[in-house]
Design a protein around this motif. Structure first.
Motif, PDB file in Angstrom:
ATOM      1  N   PRO A   1      -4.718   2.713  -3.965  1.00 31.78           N
ATOM      2  CA  PRO A   1      -3.903   2.637  -2.737  1.00 31.78           C
ATOM      3  C   PRO A   1      -4.678   2.926  -1.448  1.00 31.78           C
ATOM      4  O   PRO A   1      -4.247   2.530  -0.375  1.00 31.78           O
ATOM      5  CB  PRO A   1      -2.818   3.699  -2.955  1.00 31.78           C
ATOM      6  N   ASP A   2      -5.833   3.580  -1.550  1.00 26.12           N
ATOM      7  CA  ASP A   2      -6.647   3.827  -0.347  1.00 26.12           C
ATOM      8  C   ASP A   2      -7.584   2.655  -0.053  1.00 26.12           C
ATOM      9  O   ASP A   2      -8.477   2.767   0.784  1.00 26.12           O
ATOM     10  CB  ASP A   2      -7.437   5.130  -0.486  1.00 26.12           C
ATOM     11  N   LYS A   3      -7.392   1.541  -0.738  1.00 23.77           N
ATOM     12  CA  LYS A   3      -8.137   0.284  -0.594  1.00 23.77           C
ATOM     13  C   LYS A   3      -9.526   0.316  -1.225  1.00 23.77           C
ATOM     14  O   LYS A   3     -10.319  -0.594  -1.025  1.00 23.77           O
ATOM     15  CB  LYS A   3      -8.244  -0.156   0.863  1.00 23.77           C
ATOM     16  N   GLU A   4      -9.829   1.349  -1.988  1.00 27.88           N
ATOM     17  CA  GLU A   4     -11.097   1.366  -2.714  1.00 27.88           C
ATOM     18  C   GLU A   4     -11.002   0.339  -3.841  1.00 27.88           C
ATOM     19  O   GLU A   4     -10.083   0.378  -4.664  1.00 27.88           O
ATOM     20  CB  GLU A   4     -11.370   2.749  -3.305  1.00 27.88           C
ATOM     21  N   VAL A   5     -11.951  -0.580  -3.858  1.00 20.29           N
ATOM     22  CA  VAL A   5     -11.943  -1.660  -4.843  1.00 20.29           C
ATOM     23  C   VAL A   5     -12.466  -1.163  -6.183  1.00 20.29           C
ATOM     24  O   VAL A   5     -13.522  -0.527  -6.253  1.00 20.29           O
ATOM     25  CB  VAL A   5     -12.777  -2.861  -4.352  1.00 20.29           C
ATOM     26  N   ILE A   6     -11.712  -1.459  -7.220  1.00 19.79           N
ATOM     27  CA  ILE A   6     -12.116  -1.114  -8.581  1.00 19.79           C
ATOM     28  C   ILE A   6     -12.889  -2.280  -9.197  1.00 19.79           C
ATOM     29  O   ILE A   6     -13.940  -2.106  -9.797  1.00 19.79           O
ATOM     30  CB  ILE A   6     -10.883  -0.802  -9.465  1.00 19.79           C
ATOM     31  N   GLU A   7     -12.342  -3.469  -9.031  1.00 21.08           N
ATOM     32  CA  GLU A   7     -12.926  -4.678  -9.624  1.00 21.08           C
ATOM     33  C   GLU A   7     -12.508  -5.873  -8.778  1.00 21.08           C
ATOM     34  O   GLU A   7     -11.428  -5.875  -8.200  1.00 21.08           O
ATOM     35  CB  GLU A   7     -12.421  -4.848 -11.053  1.00 21.08           C
TER      36      GLU A   7
ATOM     37  N   PHE B   1       1.097  -2.517 -12.041  1.00 23.50           N
ATOM     38  CA  PHE B   1       0.440  -2.670 -10.744  1.00 23.50           C
ATOM     39  C   PHE B   1       1.453  -3.005  -9.652  1.00 23.50           C
ATOM     40  O   PHE B   1       2.497  -3.582  -9.919  1.00 23.50           O
ATOM     41  CB  PHE B   1      -0.586  -3.812 -10.793  1.00 23.50           C
ATOM     42  N   VAL B   2       1.095  -2.673  -8.425  1.00 22.32           N
ATOM     43  CA  VAL B   2       1.802  -3.194  -7.265  1.00 22.32           C
ATOM     44  C   VAL B   2       1.049  -4.480  -6.921  1.00 22.32           C
ATOM     45  O   VAL B   2      -0.154  -4.452  -6.676  1.00 22.32           O
ATOM     46  CB  VAL B   2       1.765  -2.208  -6.079  1.00 22.32           C
ATOM     47  N   ASN B   3       1.753  -5.592  -6.979  1.00 20.61           N
ATOM     48  CA  ASN B   3       1.126  -6.910  -6.821  1.00 20.61           C
ATOM     49  C   ASN B   3       1.487  -7.536  -5.483  1.00 20.61           C
ATOM     50  O   ASN B   3       2.635  -7.481  -5.059  1.00 20.61           O
ATOM     51  CB  ASN B   3       1.589  -7.832  -7.952  1.00 20.61           C
TER      52      ASN B   3
ATOM     53  N   LEU C   1       0.826  -1.205   0.000  1.00 23.55           N
ATOM     54  CA  LEU C   1       0.000   0.000   0.000  1.00 23.55           C
ATOM     55  C   LEU C   1       0.862   1.258   0.000  1.00 23.55           C
ATOM     56  O   LEU C   1       0.576   2.220  -0.715  1.00 23.55           O
ATOM     57  CB  LEU C   1      -0.936  -0.002   1.211  1.00 23.55           C
ATOM     58  N   GLU C   2       1.913   1.224   0.781  1.00 23.90           N
ATOM     59  CA  GLU C   2       2.830   2.370   0.847  1.00 23.90           C
ATOM     60  C   GLU C   2       3.479   2.623  -0.518  1.00 23.90           C
ATOM     61  O   GLU C   2       3.556   3.759  -0.980  1.00 23.90           O
ATOM     62  CB  GLU C   2       3.899   2.110   1.910  1.00 23.90           C
TER      63      GLU C   2
END
Length: 143
Positions: free
Chosen positions: A102-108, A72-74, A30-31
């Motif tokens: 990065p704020d944990k909001e899910v896209i898919e 992506f950061v995987n 996340l960072e």
């Protein structure tokens, strides 16, 4: 002999094809995503999940998928890691893959095993949703 050599080369290619850079833990992933303004791909696996293994070794090792995941950061996390799972949205089963900001909001979200073609279709949806969010932000800032 020729078939043996071809088979060996195919096997070797499968073993070294995993070019995805996996982060070690969710916090550092996340960072990094925040720092570099990148999206995340979080794969939630189960310790004894054969579909998770198939997803990793069949789908996520495909060159086209690897190329799509480069920006992506995987990160891979285990369903059994309760502390990490508290920081993620609730899952319905494994494997579960979240494409998120990065704020944990899910896209898919992708739940279950997907072959290469089906998994690649998620990138179309992710791209569309990210573009739509940027357009909405632009429109709201123009007012």
């Amino acid at each position: 002999m020729k078939k043996i050599v071809i088979g060996f080369l195919m096997l070797l290619g499968m073993l070294i094809a995993d070019d995805i850079v996996w982060q070690k833990d969710l916090d550092s992933a996340l960072e990094l995503a925040k720092k570099e303004n990148r999206l995340l791909m979080v794969m939630v696996e189960g310790e004894h999940c054969r579909w998770c293994k198939k997803m990793r070794y069949r789908t996520l090792s495909n060159d086209a998928v690897v190329a799509k995941l480069k920006p992506f950061v995987n990160i891979r996390v285990m369903q059994e890691d309760k502390a990490v799972m508290k920081e993620l949205p609730k899952i319905q089963g494994v494997p579960t893959i979240f494409f998120m900001y990065p704020d944990k909001e899910v896209i898919e979200t992708a739940v279950g095993y997907f072959n290469v073609a089906d998994f690649l279709s998620f990138f179309v949806s992710v791209d569309r949703k990210v573009r739509q969010k940027k357009q909405n932000k632009q429109l709201s800032s123009d007012k």
